[in-house]
Write a protein that holds these residues in place. Structure first.
Motif, PDB file in Angstrom:
ATOM      1  N   THR A 763      56.934  33.651  -8.527  1.00 43.02           N
ATOM      2  CA  THR A 763      56.593  32.235  -8.438  1.00 43.02           C
ATOM      3  C   THR A 763      56.542  31.633  -9.829  1.00 43.02           C
ATOM      4  OG1 THR A 763      54.248  32.746  -8.477  1.00 43.02           O
ATOM      5  CG2 THR A 763      55.301  32.545  -6.315  1.00 43.02           C
ATOM      6  N   TYR A 764      56.737  30.338  -9.877  1.00 42.27           N
ATOM      7  CA  TYR A 764      56.677  29.614 -11.145  1.00 42.27           C
ATOM      8  C   TYR A 764      55.224  29.512 -11.584  1.00 42.27           C
ATOM      9  CZ  TYR A 764      58.059  26.180 -14.683  1.00 42.27           C
ATOM     10  OH  TYR A 764      58.306  25.545 -15.862  1.00 42.27           O
ATOM     11  N   ALA A 765      54.974  29.770 -12.856  1.00 41.98           N
ATOM     12  CA  ALA A 765      53.609  29.724 -13.377  1.00 41.98           C
ATOM     13  C   ALA A 765      53.253  28.296 -13.770  1.00 41.98           C
ATOM     14  CB  ALA A 765      53.475  30.656 -14.576  1.00 41.98           C
ATOM     15  N   TYR A 766      52.233  27.757 -13.112  1.00 41.14           N
ATOM     16  CA  TYR A 766      51.748  26.417 -13.431  1.00 41.14           C
ATOM     17  C   TYR A 766      50.439  26.538 -14.223  1.00 41.14           C
ATOM     18  CZ  TYR A 766      54.948  24.702  -9.781  1.00 41.14           C
ATOM     19  OH  TYR A 766      56.055  24.408  -9.019  1.00 41.14           O
ATOM     20  N   PRO A 767      50.482  26.395 -15.526  1.00 36.93           N
ATOM     21  CA  PRO A 767      49.237  26.533 -16.303  1.00 36.93           C
ATOM     22  C   PRO A 767      48.347  25.296 -16.146  1.00 36.93           C
ATOM     23  CG  PRO A 767      51.068  25.999 -17.762  1.00 36.93           C
ATOM     24  CD  PRO A 767      51.652  26.173 -16.389  1.00 36.93           C
ATOM     25  N   ARG A 768      47.048  25.547 -15.945  1.00 34.09           N
ATOM     26  CA  ARG A 768      46.091  24.457 -15.830  1.00 34.09           C
ATOM     27  C   ARG A 768      44.910  24.718 -16.755  1.00 34.09           C
ATOM     28  NH1 ARG A 768      45.528  22.490  -9.563  1.00 34.09           N
ATOM     29  NH2 ARG A 768      47.740  22.143  -9.171  1.00 34.09           N
ATOM     30  N   PRO A 769      44.453  23.710 -17.469  1.00 31.77           N
ATOM     31  CA  PRO A 769      43.328  23.913 -18.386  1.00 31.77           C
ATOM     32  C   PRO A 769      42.076  24.376 -17.632  1.00 31.77           C
ATOM     33  CG  PRO A 769      44.397  21.803 -18.785  1.00 31.77           C
ATOM     34  CD  PRO A 769      44.956  22.333 -17.512  1.00 31.77           C
ATOM     35  N   THR A 770      41.386  25.341 -18.234  1.00 31.05           N
ATOM     36  CA  THR A 770      40.120  25.802 -17.667  1.00 31.05           C
ATOM     37  C   THR A 770      38.952  25.550 -18.616  1.00 31.05           C
ATOM     38  OG1 THR A 770      40.526  28.020 -18.543  1.00 31.05           O
ATOM     39  CG2 THR A 770      41.258  27.571 -16.285  1.00 31.05           C
ATOM     40  N   GLY A 771      39.220  24.895 -19.714  1.00 29.64           N
ATOM     41  CA  GLY A 771      38.181  24.603 -20.687  1.00 29.64           C
ATOM     42  C   GLY A 771      38.694  23.620 -21.703  1.00 29.64           C
ATOM     43  N   PRO A 772      37.833  23.206 -22.613  1.00 25.17           N
ATOM     44  CA  PRO A 772      38.238  22.216 -23.615  1.00 25.17           C
ATOM     45  C   PRO A 772      39.134  22.828 -24.682  1.00 25.17           C
ATOM     46  CG  PRO A 772      35.997  22.943 -24.029  1.00 25.17           C
ATOM     47  CD  PRO A 772      36.402  23.579 -22.725  1.00 25.17           C
ATOM     48  N   LEU A 934      51.392  18.442 -39.122  1.00 25.63           N
ATOM     49  CA  LEU A 934      50.413  17.383 -39.365  1.00 25.63           C
ATOM     50  C   LEU A 934      49.163  17.537 -38.506  1.00 25.63           C
ATOM     51  CD1 LEU A 934      52.986  14.446 -39.461  1.00 25.63           C
ATOM     52  CD2 LEU A 934      52.169  15.835 -41.364  1.00 25.63           C
ATOM     53  N   GLY A 935      49.281  18.259 -37.376  1.00 26.91           N
ATOM     54  CA  GLY A 935      48.142  18.576 -36.542  1.00 26.91           C
ATOM     55  C   GLY A 935      47.553  17.381 -35.805  1.00 26.91           C
ATOM     56  N   PRO A 936      46.339  17.535 -35.259  1.00 23.62           N
ATOM     57  CA  PRO A 936      45.544  18.758 -35.297  1.00 23.62           C
ATOM     58  C   PRO A 936      46.093  19.835 -34.367  1.00 23.62           C
ATOM     59  CG  PRO A 936      44.470  17.119 -33.924  1.00 23.62           C
ATOM     60  CD  PRO A 936      45.652  16.447 -34.532  1.00 23.62           C
ATOM     61  N   VAL A 937      45.939  21.090 -34.775  1.00 23.67           N
ATOM     62  CA  VAL A 937      46.401  22.224 -33.982  1.00 23.67           C
ATOM     63  C   VAL A 937      45.251  22.706 -33.118  1.00 23.67           C
ATOM     64  CG1 VAL A 937      47.400  24.530 -34.049  1.00 23.67           C
ATOM     65  CG2 VAL A 937      48.024  22.840 -35.797  1.00 23.67           C
ATOM     66  N   THR A 938      45.509  22.867 -31.835  1.00 18.89           N
ATOM     67  CA  THR A 938      44.456  23.282 -30.909  1.00 18.89           C
ATOM     68  C   THR A 938      44.945  24.373 -29.976  1.00 18.89           C
ATOM     69  OG1 THR A 938      45.049  21.582 -29.294  1.00 18.89           O
ATOM     70  CG2 THR A 938      43.377  20.996 -30.936  1.00 18.89           C
ATOM     71  N   LEU A 939      43.983  25.113 -29.432  1.00 17.02           N
ATOM     72  CA  LEU A 939      44.232  26.109 -28.391  1.00 17.02           C
ATOM     73  C   LEU A 939      43.402  25.730 -27.175  1.00 17.02           C
ATOM     74  CD1 LEU A 939      44.079  29.382 -30.501  1.00 17.02           C
ATOM     75  CD2 LEU A 939      46.074  28.555 -29.252  1.00 17.02           C
ATOM     76  N   THR A 940      44.048  25.651 -26.013  1.00 16.42           N
ATOM     77  CA  THR A 940      43.360  25.292 -24.778  1.00 16.42           C
ATOM     78  C   THR A 940      43.496  26.430 -23.777  1.00 16.42           C
ATOM     79  OG1 THR A 940      43.833  22.943 -25.115  1.00 16.42           O
ATOM     80  CG2 THR A 940      43.231  23.631 -22.882  1.00 16.42           C
ATOM     81  N   PRO A 941      42.394  26.956 -23.244  1.00 13.17           N
ATOM     82  CA  PRO A 941      42.511  28.025 -22.243  1.00 13.17           C
ATOM     83  C   PRO A 941      43.126  27.480 -20.954  1.00 13.17           C
ATOM     84  CG  PRO A 941      40.246  27.265 -22.399  1.00 13.17           C
ATOM     85  CD  PRO A 941      40.992  26.570 -23.490  1.00 13.17           C
ATOM     86  N   VAL A 942      44.043  28.242 -20.390  1.00 13.90           N
ATOM     87  CA  VAL A 942      44.697  27.831 -19.150  1.00 13.90           C
ATOM     88  C   VAL A 942      44.781  29.022 -18.213  1.00 13.90           C
ATOM     89  CG1 VAL A 942      46.080  25.997 -20.223  1.00 13.90           C
ATOM     90  CG2 VAL A 942      47.000  28.302 -20.066  1.00 13.90           C
TER      91      VAL A 942
END
Length: 947
Positions: A763-772, A934-942
């Motif tokens: 199946t196709y992976a649909y990433p969804r945020p689980t946190g900020p 130039l950022g900002p660079v972020t990481l979002t849990p999904v």
């Protein structure tokens, strides 16, 4: 290389047999984007040809179209005359090397454009018509000579020249590269074509034979009322080949003359004699563009004979009607329509078809830009193996793709990204948007505009063309260019397969356009804006696009070949549900007869606004009008329940109404309602379903259920940029459609492959945020790795900013690539992975994590998914950012370094604010463009969750 259209169609047919599991099609040479390849001055050598072809192949280009143009100042000793033995040797060498590297080769069949050159004689050169009138009283004679002396014109892009000092013809003059003549007319008396006398009683006399060599008319008018004399003279238009290279300068050919076309092609036969050009795929014509000079090329020596043969009456009997300026004169409109129709047929038969037949003798195809021609361009495109368009307007693009779809041509090509911005400003994301626009218009064979041959010895930025964008290895975006090419290849691997799946044929009301009076004799057709502006067909086309209907335009000539299969319409290329006639007033009786015949055989024909009211043209007008009205009377229109009127005709139906949406709904045509969500699409049919190319060029992300209005049990989803694929989430599947879950960021695209069968696979992976989002603050180590003029010193940044701010003078002038490196600990939150968002980037970026590539990001959104499995306790992130060429050019302009070194059109600006005192492009008013990470660079849990 197989060049027959049958072979191309076979490839497409084989593609339809899909494996059950989603799989990317194998990328072929034809799937990859190609590029126009300018040979300036044809100053090419074997060593640099091999070097450049290798670089092009490594960047993911599929082929090149050789176009020889004007030269570079300082390289005169390396110039090679177009079609000379040495030039032919360079061509055959290129063909051998391209074959070895797996690249395709086309060639433009002129040095510059339009078709023309030094071998075009005055007899074969483009012509124009002059009409001069005289009045002779009854019983009197004409005192003045019947004579017209052509006014001199000398227009040059380069240095002008005294006409009195010029040799005739223009090609005999020296230093043609220096002068770059655009149009030249010598002062000379023009040959008389006809002298006709028109009396008050309607009598017409041919006086041509009564005019002596000195222009004196030996004729006494009959007594009574005065006579008006119309004298028709044939002039030499004087249009010269634009942007011509050495050996290619000269007059433009008479496109309306079969003999002129055949004569034009003979030097190519001579140049290729005993040369192996079998690997050459196609010959190319870079648009019509004859009438962008002073006056029109609106005549040919056999015009009177051709007109009578085709229209059934003698044009000389109606010269007052042809040359009238009275807009409300019905006879003028009819004769004008007949004249324009004749020109259209001459351009189709004597130029396009003659050229096509000649190309076959070399086992080659033709690619043709028909837009801008004074003809029904649908017919010109249909006579072309690979129709080619350009521009950004979807309706304009659809003229070429419509002809391809209707006629069953497997490819529609497009000159792409010609002027996305001014020089050095276009980003790869801008180019992607231009590519997507073409694909949405039905194009499936992209040609970038374009790439310059530039020798290794040339100083940066190398040899360039006057139009942006510069797709060459000297461009600092080149390291990431391959990602765009791979994206385009993935898209085209689907869009070259199957058949176009549009439901509606839109009749092109060419005769309404032909009969519109104007300041000129010819109409030039280029999409809706040129030729059909203000006519209902334009608003109808825009409404169909806005509402999500798939449609193609069709001409009268093409319509006559349409057949029915039950309720469906078959064109030879594909099938449609209905034909829509957008408020046409005038059409030939044969067209109306065919429309009613199709309805009688089971089709539904829709007339928007009204039924047509009259026939075109002048010949046998009463007889044809009577037959036309008789056909209309067979329609017994009655009020329809949903609005408008309906008539049953045989097995089918005729509908008349004003609301296109309502009419098409009554026919059973279903629109694609995804357009209401801000998405755009193009659709093709394959053996068990459809391919959808879907884009989101809105300002907001789309994440939700997208309805598809074609039968679909399952669907595979492909991201052609990231190469992610899998089975899409599908709900509410019925025989009439289904809903598919789609996630598209602004500027993102996807391919949907629907099937009426069950597909299997992951199946196709649909990433969804689980946190900020969590900031990845650095610090960042910045190391400049490639570019110039010099590499700025490495830096350690605690806060991201443009390298033009922190790199000193070297950073302000730097165009190239810098590596940004930071380390970070694995995030603690539970997630399937993390969405890395780079924020703002100037301008493209390739991302590595712990030494492994994650992807190349072109924008406008710079995000990439990091699977949880790729993270370590401590991680090293490297982002290689490449900017554009602008900052280095700004530095060159400030230092007075010269890079505008070209003959003919020497680097003009697109925007007037970027023109210097000499009229050429300058960056004098520019500030350095923001560059780097130039950022900002972020990481979002999904988490990868099913919708």
């Amino acid at each position: 290389m197989k060049k027959s259209l049958l072979a191309l169609l076979t490839v497409a047919a084989l593609h339809q047999v899909q494996a059950q599991a989603p799989k990317w099609p194998d990328i072929t040479q034809q799937h990859k984007p190609w590029t126009r390849w300018w040979w300036e001055g044809s100053a090419v050598n074997e060593q640099d040809l091999t070097r450049l072809l290798t670089q092009y192949q490594q960047a993911g280009l599929g082929g090149m179209e050789i176009t020889t143009i004007y030269g570079v100042k300082g390289a005169e000793k390396q110039f090679i005359d177009f079609l000379s033995p040495q030039w032919a040797d360079r061509l055959t060498y290129t063909l051998r090397e391209a074959k070895r590297l797996g690249l395709g080769i086309d060639m433009a069949q002129a040095s510059g454009w339009p078709f023309g050159g030094p071998w075009v004689t005055p007899d074969d050169a483009c012509k124009y018509v002059v009409c001069q009138t005289y009045t002779v009283p009854g019983g009197g004679q004409l005192a003045e000579p019947v004579r017209y002396v052509q006014k001199p014109i000398m227009r040059a892009v380069g240095q002008p020249m005294d006409l009195k000092q010029m040799a005739q013809p223009v090609a005999k003059n020296p230093d043609l590269q220096l002068h770059a003549f655009d149009q030249v007319r010598f002062e000379r008396p023009l040959p008389l074509q006809a002298l006709m006398a028109y009396g008050a009683n309607g009598k017409v006399l041919d006086l041509t034979s009564k005019v002596g060599a000195d222009g004196q008319l030996n004729w006494t008018a009959p007594t009574g009322s005065a006579w008006t004399l119309y004298a028709v003279f044939e002039g030499w238009h004087g249009k010269q080949v634009e942007r011509a290279g050495p050996g290619g300068e000269g007059d433009v050919v008479d496109h309306f003359s079969k003999q002129a076309t055949e004569d034009y092609l003979k030097p190519f036969d001579a140049a290729f004699k005993e040369k192996d050009i079998s690997y050459l795929r196609a010959f190319f014509n870079d648009s019509y563009e004859v009438d962008d000079a002073q006056g029109e090329a609106n005549w040919t020596p056999r015009m009177f004979q051709e007109f009578e043969k085709r229209r059934g009456y003698d044009l000389r009997q109606h010269l007052p009607a042809l040359f009238s300026q009275e807009a409300d004169n019905d006879q003028h409109r009819r004769v004008l329509s007949d004249f324009r129709e004749t020109v259209s047929e001459l351009l189709l038969e004597n130029y396009t078809q003659t050229w096509h037949d000649w190309a076959k003798t070399h086992n080659a195809l033709i690619r043709n830009q028909a837009h801008g021609s004074p003809a029904n361009i649908l017919d010109l495109y249909a006579a072309t193996d690979i129709p080619e368009t350009e521009g950004e307007d979807l309706l304009r693009i659809k003229f070429a793709s419509s002809a391809a779809h209707v006629a069953g041509k497997p490819l529609t090509s497009a000159e792409t990204a010609t002027w996305e911005n001014d020089h050095f400003l276009s980003k790869l994301s801008d180019v992607k948007k231009a590519v997507d626009r073409m694909l949405l218009g039905g194009v499936n064979h992209i040609f970038y505009h374009g790439t310059n041959y530039s020798p290794q010895a040339a100083a940066w930025p190398g040899w360039m063309f006057y139009a942006a964008v510069h797709f060459n290895p000297n461009n600092s975006f080149w390291p990431d260019f391959g990602q765009l090419n791979r994206y385009a290849a993935h898209c085209q691997s689907f869009l070259q397969a199957g058949q176009a799946a549009n439901d509606v044929l839109v009749y092109l009301p060419i005769y309404d356009a032909y009969q519109r009076p104007g300041k000129v004799l010819l109409q030039h057709f280029d999409g809706i804006e040129h030729g059909f502006k203000g006519m209902p067909v334009g608003a109808t086309g825009e409404e169909l696009l806005k509402r999500g209907y798939g449609f193609d335009f069709i001409s009268d000539k093409q319509l006559l070949g349409v057949k029915t299969a039950g309720r469906a319409l078959q064109t030879g290329g594909t099938t449609y549900q209905t034909i829509l006639v957008p408020a046409a007033h005038t059409m030939p009786e044969a067209t109306l007869a065919q429309l009613l015949h199709l309805a009688h055989e089971g089709a539904t024909v829709v007339f928007q606004g009204q039924l047509p009211t009259d026939v075109n043209g002048l010949h046998d007008l009463k007889k044809r009008r009577k037959a036309f009205q008789k056909q209309l009377k067979t329609l017994k229109l009655q009020a329809a329940s949903g609005g408008g009127q309906r008539a049953t005709l045989g097995k089918g139906t005729v509908l008349v109404g004003t609301d296109v949406d309502q009419l098409l709904t009554a026919v059973g045509v279903r629109r694609e309602t995804m357009v209401d969500q801000g998405l755009e699409f193009v659709r093709r049919r394959h053996a068990t379903g459809h391919y959808y190319f879907v884009t989101n060029w809105g300002e907001k992300a789309v994440a939700g259920w997208v309805p598809l209005h074609t039968a679909a049990q399952t669907a595979a989803l492909y991201n052609p940029m990231t190469e992610q694929l899998g089975l899409a989430a599908v709900r509410n599947a019925t025989p009439n459609g289904a809903e598919v879950y789609v996630q598209l960021a602004p500027g993102e695209s996807c391919i949907l492959e629907t099937s009426t069968n069950a597909l299997t696979g992951p199946t196709y992976a649909y990433p969804r945020p689980t946190g900020p989002a969590q900031p990845l603050a650095g610090p960042w180590q910045v190391r400049f790795t490639a570019g110039g003029p010099t590499l700025p010193a490495s830096q350690r940044l605690s806060q991201l900013t443009s390298w033009t701010d922190f790199g000193g003078e070297a950073g302000r002038q730097f165009s190239g690539t810098a590596a940004y490196t930071a380390t970070f600990a694995a995030p603690a939150a539970a997630a399937d992975g993390w969405l890395l968002d780079l924020g703002r980037v100037g301008e493209s970026a390739s991302v590595q994590l712990n030494g492994e590539p994650l992807g190349t990001l072109l924008g406008p959104v710079y995000q990439v998914f990091i699977p949880k499995a790729k993270l370590r306790i401590s991680n090293t992130l490297t982002v290689n950012v490449s900017n554009g060429m602008a900052n280095r050019i700004i530095g060159m302009d400030q230092a007075g370094q010269q890079y505008r070194i070209f003959y003919n059109t020497n680097f003009p600006a697109k925007l007037k604010e970027n023109r210097g005192p000499n009229g050429l492009f300058t960056t004098a008013g520019w500030q350095p463009q923001p560059s780097g990470l130039l950022g900002p660079v972020t990481l979002t849990p999904v988490s990868n969750q099913a919708p």
